[in-house]
Design an enzyme around this catalytic site. Structure first.
Site, short mmCIF file in Angstrom:
data_model
loop_
_atom_site.label_atom_id
_atom_site.label_comp_id
_atom_site.label_asym_id
_atom_site.label_seq_id
_atom_site.Cartn_x
_atom_site.Cartn_y
_atom_site.Cartn_z
N ASP A 24 5.69 -7.05 30.56
CA ASP A 24 4.43 -6.29 30.41
C ASP A 24 3.31 -6.65 31.39
O ASP A 24 2.13 -6.70 31.00
CB ASP A 24 3.89 -6.44 28.97
CG ASP A 24 4.85 -5.92 27.92
OD1 ASP A 24 5.93 -5.41 28.28
OD2 ASP A 24 4.53 -6.05 26.72
N GLU A 72 5.07 -2.26 27.81
CA GLU A 72 4.78 -1.81 26.44
C GLU A 72 4.12 -0.43 26.52
O GLU A 72 3.14 -0.26 27.26
CB GLU A 72 3.84 -2.79 25.73
CG GLU A 72 3.55 -2.33 24.30
CD GLU A 72 2.67 -3.29 23.51
OE1 GLU A 72 2.37 -4.38 24.00
OE2 GLU A 72 2.28 -2.90 22.39
N LYS A 129 9.29 -0.38 26.25
CA LYS A 129 9.43 -0.85 24.86
C LYS A 129 8.25 -0.37 24.02
O LYS A 129 7.10 -0.50 24.42
CB LYS A 129 9.54 -2.38 24.84
CG LYS A 129 8.34 -3.13 25.41
CD LYS A 129 8.71 -4.58 25.57
CE LYS A 129 7.60 -5.57 25.65
NZ LYS A 129 6.42 -5.44 24.84
N LYS A 132 6.35 -4.98 20.37
CA LYS A 132 5.96 -6.22 21.04
C LYS A 132 7.18 -6.92 21.63
O LYS A 132 7.16 -7.41 22.74
CB LYS A 132 5.22 -7.15 20.06
CG LYS A 132 3.98 -6.52 19.42
CD LYS A 132 2.98 -6.03 20.44
CE LYS A 132 1.76 -5.40 19.79
NZ LYS A 132 0.92 -4.66 20.75
N VAL A 157 3.03 -11.38 29.94
CA VAL A 157 1.88 -11.44 29.04
C VAL A 157 2.18 -10.63 27.78
O VAL A 157 2.93 -9.68 27.83
CB VAL A 157 0.61 -10.90 29.73
CG1 VAL A 157 0.29 -11.74 30.96
CG2 VAL A 157 0.72 -9.43 30.13
N THR A 158 1.52 -11.03 26.66
CA THR A 158 0.76 -12.24 26.51
C THR A 158 1.64 -13.30 25.84
O THR A 158 2.58 -12.97 25.12
CB THR A 158 -0.51 -12.00 25.65
OG1 THR A 158 -0.10 -11.59 24.32
CG2 THR A 158 -1.41 -10.96 26.24
N CYS A 162 3.74 -10.58 23.11
CA CYS A 162 5.00 -10.00 23.56
C CYS A 162 5.98 -11.03 24.11
O CYS A 162 7.20 -10.87 23.98
CB CYS A 162 4.73 -8.88 24.56
SG CYS A 162 3.96 -7.45 23.73
N GLN A 202 10.26 -28.84 17.69
CA GLN A 202 11.46 -29.09 16.88
C GLN A 202 12.74 -29.01 17.72
O GLN A 202 13.72 -28.36 17.33
CB GLN A 202 11.53 -28.09 15.72
CG GLN A 202 10.32 -28.16 14.79
CD GLN A 202 10.45 -27.15 13.66
OE1 GLN A 202 11.24 -27.32 12.75
NE2 GLN A 202 9.65 -26.09 13.75
#
Ligand code: C5J
Length: 229
Positions: A24, A72, A129, A132, A157-158, A162, A202
């Site tokens: 995007d 987007e 798309k 997002k 971005v961002t 997205c 994680q």
């Protein structure tokens, strides 16, 4: 195989099975006269990703890596725009309305297009798309699988919207994702930081985070130069 110095630990890159995905990088999000700026956002926070992304894009193209761009946006008739997305934010001027660079986030409008600095080359797929995430209601997964791609190097971005959504979707589909820290950006610095931390937390719950320098150093032409030293 090549090793990218990354967090939370080095990423083993298989360049033959990797693709650069640029999310995007559209005029309406990045240009001073666009929709993002009209909403009061500081577009310079996104624009600082342009130079490192351009450098990485050049190296990736030179190394023969596949490049996929996303945008987007919605059909001009807005048939693919969920009412919940259209009304979100209670904006006076929102998706589908006339904006500073044409109808906002509508395909074919000037503001919907990719910035000149990172414009796709002929043959590089552009995924339009409506959501997002780049996998939602698109043929991205099919294109990647048909090309034998299993690893994504992600820019755009961002960071927290997205990019994060796409990486989470990709992770669930079995792709290994490296997010390039200086090639992703947000209007909100704290969300950018948190967005990167969430990906690599994680033990890399959604993926890895690396600098563009580290990715470039691992790409084939550069990897072989390193080997010759
Ligand atoms: C993207 C958005 N591309 N923030 N869109 O992140 O609405």
């Amino acid at each position: 195989m090549a090793t990218i110095e990354a967090e939370p630990y080095p990423f083993e890159l298989d360049p033959a099975r990797a693709s650069l995905v640029i999310i995007d990088m559209q005029r309406d999000f990045l240009e001073p006269g666009g929709f993002g700026a009209a909403l009061g956002n500081d577009v310079s926070l996104l624009r600082r990703t342009i130079a490192p992304t351009r450098r990485l894009l050049d190296v990736a193209r030179g190394a023969g890596l596949g490049v996929i761009h996303t945008r987007e946006g919605h059909r001009p008739d807005l048939a693919d725009l969920p009412p919940a997305k259209r009304t979100r934010g209670r904006l006076a001027t929102g998706i589908g309305d006339p904006g500073p660079m044409g109808r906002i986030l509508v395909r074919g409008e000037a503001g919907h297009d990719i910035i000149a600095e990172l414009y796709p080359l002929p043959g590089e797929p552009v995924v339009d798309k409506p959501g997002k995430g780049a996998f939602h209601a698109t043929d991205l997964d099919a294109m990647l699988k048909n090309r034998g791609i299993a690893q994504l190097i992600v820019c755009g971005v961002t960071t927290e919207v997205c990019v994060n959504t796409t990486v989470r979707e990709a992770n669930d589909r079995g792709y290994g994702c490296v997010v390039v820290a200086d090639c992703v950006g947000s209007y909100f610095p704290e969300f950018h930081e948190a967005g990167l931390r969430m990906i690599k937390a994680q033990g890399g719950i959604f993926g890895w985070v690396a600098s563009s320098d580290a990715v470039i150093a691992a790409l084939p032409a550069n990897a072989s130069k390193e080997g010759m030293r």
